[in-house]
Design a protein around this motif. Structure first.
Motif, PDB file in Angstrom:
ATOM      1  N   ASN A  55       0.619  -1.107   0.162  1.00 24.63           N
ATOM      2  CA  ASN A  55       0.039  -0.389   0.231  1.00 24.63           C
ATOM      3  C   ASN A  55       0.619   1.320  -0.249  1.00 24.63           C
ATOM      4  OD1 ASN A  55      -2.019   2.032   0.472  1.00 24.63           O
ATOM      5  ND2 ASN A  55      -2.892   1.155   2.542  1.00 24.63           N
ATOM      6  N   PRO A  56       1.167   2.053  -0.977  1.00 28.78           N
ATOM      7  CA  PRO A  56       2.145   3.220  -1.127  1.00 28.78           C
ATOM      8  C   PRO A  56       0.940   4.171  -0.523  1.00 28.78           C
ATOM      9  CG  PRO A  56       0.675   2.475  -2.975  1.00 28.78           C
ATOM     10  CD  PRO A  56       0.803   1.476  -2.578  1.00 28.78           C
ATOM     11  N   TYR A  57       0.263   4.106  -0.180  1.00 29.48           N
ATOM     12  CA  TYR A  57      -0.368   5.468   0.439  1.00 29.48           C
ATOM     13  C   TYR A  57       0.050   5.154   2.433  1.00 29.48           C
ATOM     14  CZ  TYR A  57      -3.016   5.725  -3.017  1.00 29.48           C
ATOM     15  OH  TYR A  57      -3.443   6.712  -4.785  1.00 29.48           O
ATOM     16  N   ASP A  58       0.646   3.518   3.241  1.00 33.21           N
ATOM     17  CA  ASP A  58       0.515   3.421   3.872  1.00 33.21           C
ATOM     18  C   ASP A  58       2.208   3.780   4.238  1.00 33.21           C
ATOM     19  OD1 ASP A  58       1.111   2.798   6.791  1.00 33.21           O
ATOM     20  OD2 ASP A  58       0.312   0.511   6.660  1.00 33.21           O
ATOM     21  N   LEU A  59       2.500   4.609   5.154  1.00 34.48           N
ATOM     22  CA  LEU A  59       3.507   5.159   5.398  1.00 34.48           C
ATOM     23  C   LEU A  59       4.361   4.598   5.898  1.00 34.48           C
ATOM     24  CD1 LEU A  59       3.620   8.604   6.265  1.00 34.48           C
ATOM     25  CD2 LEU A  59       4.071   7.690   4.398  1.00 34.48           C
ATOM     26  N   ALA A  60       3.659   3.330   7.142  1.00 35.56           N
ATOM     27  CA  ALA A  60       4.305   2.152   8.194  1.00 35.56           C
ATOM     28  C   ALA A  60       4.922   0.661   7.214  1.00 35.56           C
ATOM     29  CB  ALA A  60       3.276   1.315   8.996  1.00 35.56           C
ATOM     30  N   GLN A  61       4.178   0.704   5.893  1.00 35.11           N
ATOM     31  CA  GLN A  61       4.975   0.131   4.509  1.00 35.11           C
ATOM     32  C   GLN A  61       6.170   0.249   4.107  1.00 35.11           C
ATOM     33  OE1 GLN A  61       2.140  -2.021   2.167  1.00 35.11           O
ATOM     34  NE2 GLN A  61       0.735  -2.169   3.856  1.00 35.11           N
ATOM     35  N   LEU A  62       6.805   1.917   4.258  1.00 37.01           N
ATOM     36  CA  LEU A  62       7.252   2.080   3.347  1.00 37.01           C
ATOM     37  C   LEU A  62       8.867   2.657   4.544  1.00 37.01           C
ATOM     38  CD1 LEU A  62       5.799   5.655   1.656  1.00 37.01           C
ATOM     39  CD2 LEU A  62       6.286   2.661   1.440  1.00 37.01           C
ATOM     40  N   ASP A  63       9.598   2.533   3.997  1.00 34.99           N
ATOM     41  CA  ASP A  63      11.283   2.423   4.556  1.00 34.99           C
ATOM     42  C   ASP A  63      12.509   3.245   3.508  1.00 34.99           C
ATOM     43  OD1 ASP A  63      13.381   2.028   5.971  1.00 34.99           O
ATOM     44  OD2 ASP A  63      13.838  -0.575   6.129  1.00 34.99           O
ATOM     45  N   VAL A  64      12.533   3.854   3.598  1.00 30.14           N
ATOM     46  CA  VAL A  64      13.482   4.941   3.334  1.00 30.14           C
ATOM     47  C   VAL A  64      14.571   4.799   3.127  1.00 30.14           C
ATOM     48  CG1 VAL A  64      15.287   7.161   2.808  1.00 30.14           C
ATOM     49  CG2 VAL A  64      12.543   6.992   3.872  1.00 30.14           C
ATOM     50  N   LEU A  65      15.515   2.987   3.604  1.00 30.18           N
ATOM     51  CA  LEU A  65      16.211   2.337   3.320  1.00 30.18           C
ATOM     52  C   LEU A  65      16.955   1.455   2.327  1.00 30.18           C
ATOM     53  CD1 LEU A  65      17.772   1.148   6.606  1.00 30.18           C
ATOM     54  CD2 LEU A  65      18.397   2.653   5.694  1.00 30.18           C
ATOM     55  N   ASP A  66      14.939   0.891   1.507  1.00 37.71           N
ATOM     56  CA  ASP A  66      14.994   0.224   0.321  1.00 37.71           C
ATOM     57  C   ASP A  66      14.903   1.448  -0.732  1.00 37.71           C
ATOM     58  OD1 ASP A  66      14.866  -1.651   1.661  1.00 37.71           O
ATOM     59  OD2 ASP A  66      12.553  -1.785   2.487  1.00 37.71           O
ATOM     60  N   GLY A  67      15.084   2.530  -0.474  1.00 38.17           N
ATOM     61  CA  GLY A  67      14.976   3.400  -1.357  1.00 38.17           C
ATOM     62  C   GLY A  67      15.993   3.468  -2.533  1.00 38.17           C
ATOM     63  N   LYS A  68      15.114   3.600  -3.901  1.00 39.05           N
ATOM     64  CA  LYS A  68      15.645   3.614  -5.451  1.00 39.05           C
ATOM     65  C   LYS A  68      16.645   2.645  -5.222  1.00 39.05           C
ATOM     66  CE  LYS A  68      17.833   7.413  -3.726  1.00 39.05           C
ATOM     67  NZ  LYS A  68      18.323   8.894  -3.737  1.00 39.05           N
ATOM     68  N   LEU A  69      16.137   1.177  -5.268  1.00 35.17           N
ATOM     69  CA  LEU A  69      16.357  -0.339  -5.320  1.00 35.17           C
ATOM     70  C   LEU A  69      15.313  -0.034  -6.915  1.00 35.17           C
ATOM     71  CD1 LEU A  69      15.625  -2.395  -2.916  1.00 35.17           C
ATOM     72  CD2 LEU A  69      17.157  -1.567  -2.864  1.00 35.17           C
ATOM     73  N   GLY A  84      12.038  -2.309  -9.142  1.00 33.66           N
ATOM     74  CA  GLY A  84      11.839  -1.517  -7.810  1.00 33.66           C
ATOM     75  C   GLY A  84      11.726  -0.462  -7.102  1.00 33.66           C
ATOM     76  N   THR A  85      12.303   0.607  -6.891  1.00 39.55           N
ATOM     77  CA  THR A  85      11.729   1.492  -5.666  1.00 39.55           C
ATOM     78  C   THR A  85      12.395   2.156  -5.960  1.00 39.55           C
ATOM     79  OG1 THR A  85      13.707   1.784  -4.216  1.00 39.55           O
ATOM     80  CG2 THR A  85      11.405  -0.335  -3.688  1.00 39.55           C
ATOM     81  N   ASP A  86      11.005   3.516  -5.519  1.00 39.91           N
ATOM     82  CA  ASP A  86      11.407   5.446  -5.813  1.00 39.91           C
ATOM     83  C   ASP A  86      12.184   5.999  -4.805  1.00 39.91           C
ATOM     84  OD1 ASP A  86       8.996   4.962  -3.616  1.00 39.91           O
ATOM     85  OD2 ASP A  86       8.208   6.708  -4.875  1.00 39.91           O
ATOM     86  N   ASP A  87      12.089   6.706  -4.926  1.00 40.79           N
ATOM     87  CA  ASP A  87      13.293   7.881  -3.627  1.00 40.79           C
ATOM     88  C   ASP A  87      13.157   7.157  -2.172  1.00 40.79           C
ATOM     89  OD1 ASP A  87      11.705   9.335  -4.409  1.00 40.79           O
ATOM     90  OD2 ASP A  87      12.073  10.932  -4.054  1.00 40.79           O
ATOM     91  N   GLN A  88      11.504   7.450  -1.225  1.00 38.56           N
ATOM     92  CA  GLN A  88      11.307   7.079  -0.837  1.00 38.56           C
ATOM     93  C   GLN A  88      10.744   5.687  -0.565  1.00 38.56           C
ATOM     94  OE1 GLN A  88       7.642   9.743  -0.180  1.00 38.56           O
ATOM     95  NE2 GLN A  88       7.848  10.867  -1.093  1.00 38.56           N
ATOM     96  N   GLY A  89      11.367   4.495  -1.053  1.00 42.83           N
ATOM     97  CA  GLY A  89      10.828   3.163  -0.988  1.00 42.83           C
ATOM     98  C   GLY A  89      10.087   2.650  -1.035  1.00 42.83           C
ATOM     99  N   ARG A  90       8.962   3.218  -1.858  1.00 41.44           N
ATOM    100  CA  ARG A  90       7.385   2.812  -2.117  1.00 41.44           C
ATOM    101  C   ARG A  90       8.271   2.260  -3.803  1.00 41.44           C
ATOM    102  NH1 ARG A  90       5.522   8.060  -3.685  1.00 41.44           N
ATOM    103  NH2 ARG A  90       4.592   8.043  -1.442  1.00 41.44           N
ATOM    104  N   ASP A  91       6.693   0.600  -3.578  1.00 37.17           N
ATOM    105  CA  ASP A  91       6.609  -0.240  -4.232  1.00 37.17           C
ATOM    106  C   ASP A  91       6.621   0.097  -5.523  1.00 37.17           C
ATOM    107  OD1 ASP A  91       7.569  -2.292  -5.799  1.00 37.17           O
ATOM    108  OD2 ASP A  91       5.041  -2.998  -5.486  1.00 37.17           O
ATOM    109  N   MET A  92       7.451   0.724  -6.524  1.00 39.38           N
ATOM    110  CA  MET A  92       6.741   0.876  -8.563  1.00 39.38           C
ATOM    111  C   MET A  92       5.845   1.324  -8.493  1.00 39.38           C
ATOM    112  SD  MET A  92       9.174   3.878  -8.369  1.00 39.38           S
ATOM    113  CE  MET A  92       7.749   4.239  -9.803  1.00 39.38           C
ATOM    114  N   LEU A  93       5.386  -0.534  -8.639  1.00 37.56           N
ATOM    115  CA  LEU A  93       4.687  -1.282  -9.082  1.00 37.56           C
ATOM    116  C   LEU A  93       2.905  -1.142  -8.735  1.00 37.56           C
ATOM    117  CD1 LEU A  93       3.706  -3.874 -11.454  1.00 37.56           C
ATOM    118  CD2 LEU A  93       4.324  -5.703  -9.179  1.00 37.56           C
TER     119      LEU A  93
END
Length: 303
Positions: A55-69, A84-93
């Motif tokens: 869920n890209p809206y749930d900040l609890a599921q995002l990790d900045v350390l996973d950013g730009k994979l 991949g992921t964006d700069d905030q660690g959001r799953d692009m799919l």
């Protein structure tokens, strides 16, 4: 024996208007391809919460350390991100699935509201004529003389960001197209005999306009509305790319493209490329369907 012969004879299939419409629509393979792609996109958008890995809206599921994979790369927790992921660690799919949902919702809702508004003003201008027609059409001419993106930018600069505000801005931009289209069709219908007969029968003006004239003005409106859905989606993407459309907490395709634009030169192409590809495919599918609808509903335009 005669009864058996009669029952054995297959009754001819009665062809409905929908059968004729579908047969003519299916003549174009590109239109069928566009329709199939559009159905897939709509299913993905509707079922995004079920299909998206995150869920890209749930900040609890995002990790900045996973950013730009990069696409296919694993995170520190062992999770693989296909796009991949964006700069905030959001799953692009997941972002694309939810972004399609927002983009399609904004495009369809703004088109429906603008269609209703333009329908009313266009029919009133055509039927009553005189100063009513002059006033409405001068407003339409003034609005159409300005670029759509400029009007939307001014409105959103005043209203701020948000889905509802973007829809209002797009309705204000689009209604004039429908008003002019409806007026042109209604002026033709107004001169026909059935309108004169309804007037002689002393039917009420709203009944003549919306029950008798309106159904005959719908075919060109369907084509215009289909094209305007694609236009609204692209316009919303442009506004979000410029930072005036969707907030960062509700990423649309345009906002996802904007998030990765600053990283293109560093080789992290996937942050902008995949949302841009999804936007391109969606708009192309809608336009392919709209082109065939135009040819079916107005055979004189067939090549």
């Amino acid at each position: 024996m005669t009864g058996l012969q009669e029952t054995s004879q297959a009754s001819p299939h009665v062809q409905t208007p929908f059968d004729r419409f579908w047969r003519e629509f299916a003549e174009s393979r590109l239109a069928l391809l566009g329709l199939a792609v559009l159905i897939i996109v709509m299913v993905i958008a509707i079922a995004a919460p079920l299909l998206a890995p995150q869920n890209p809206y749930d900040l609890a599921q995002l990790d900045v350390l996973d950013g730009k994979l990069a696409p296919g790369e694993q995170s520190m927790g062992g999770k693989t991100y296909l796009l991949g992921t964006d700069d905030q660690g959001r799953d692009m799919l997941s972002g694309i699935f939810y972004g399609l949902r927002i983009s399609l919702s904004v495009g369809v809702m703004s088109t429906l509201f603008a269609l209703g508004l333009g329908l009313v003003f266009g029919m009133l201008a055509a039927y009553f004529g005189g100063w009513v027609d002059t006033l409405i059409m001068r407003i339409v001419d003034i609005q159409l003389s300005f670029p759509s993106i400029l009007i939307a930018l001014i409105l959103l600069a005043v209203f701020g960001q948000g889905v509802d505000k973007v829809i209002v801005a797009l309705v204000a931009v689009q209604w004039a197209y429908y008003a002019r289209t409806v007026r042109a069709s209604a002026l033709v219908e107004r001169q026909k005999e059935y309108v004169e007969a309804a007037t002689v029968l002393a039917l009420s003006k709203p009944r003549i306009v919306f029950r008798h004239m309106l159904p005959n003005c719908l075919p060109p409106l369907i084509v215009v509305a289909t094209v305007q859905v694609a236009h609204a989606i692209s316009l919303e993407a442009t506004l979000s790319f410029l930072g005036l459309g969707m907030p960062i907490t509700e990423p649309s395709l345009g906002l996802l493209i904007s998030n990765g634009f600053t990283y293109l030169m560093s080789g992290k192409y996937w942050i902008s490329f995949y949302p841009g590809l999804a936007l391109l495919i969606t708009i192309m599918a809608i336009n392919l369907v709209a082109d065939q609808l135009r040819d079916v509903l107005n055979p004189r335009l067939k090549k």
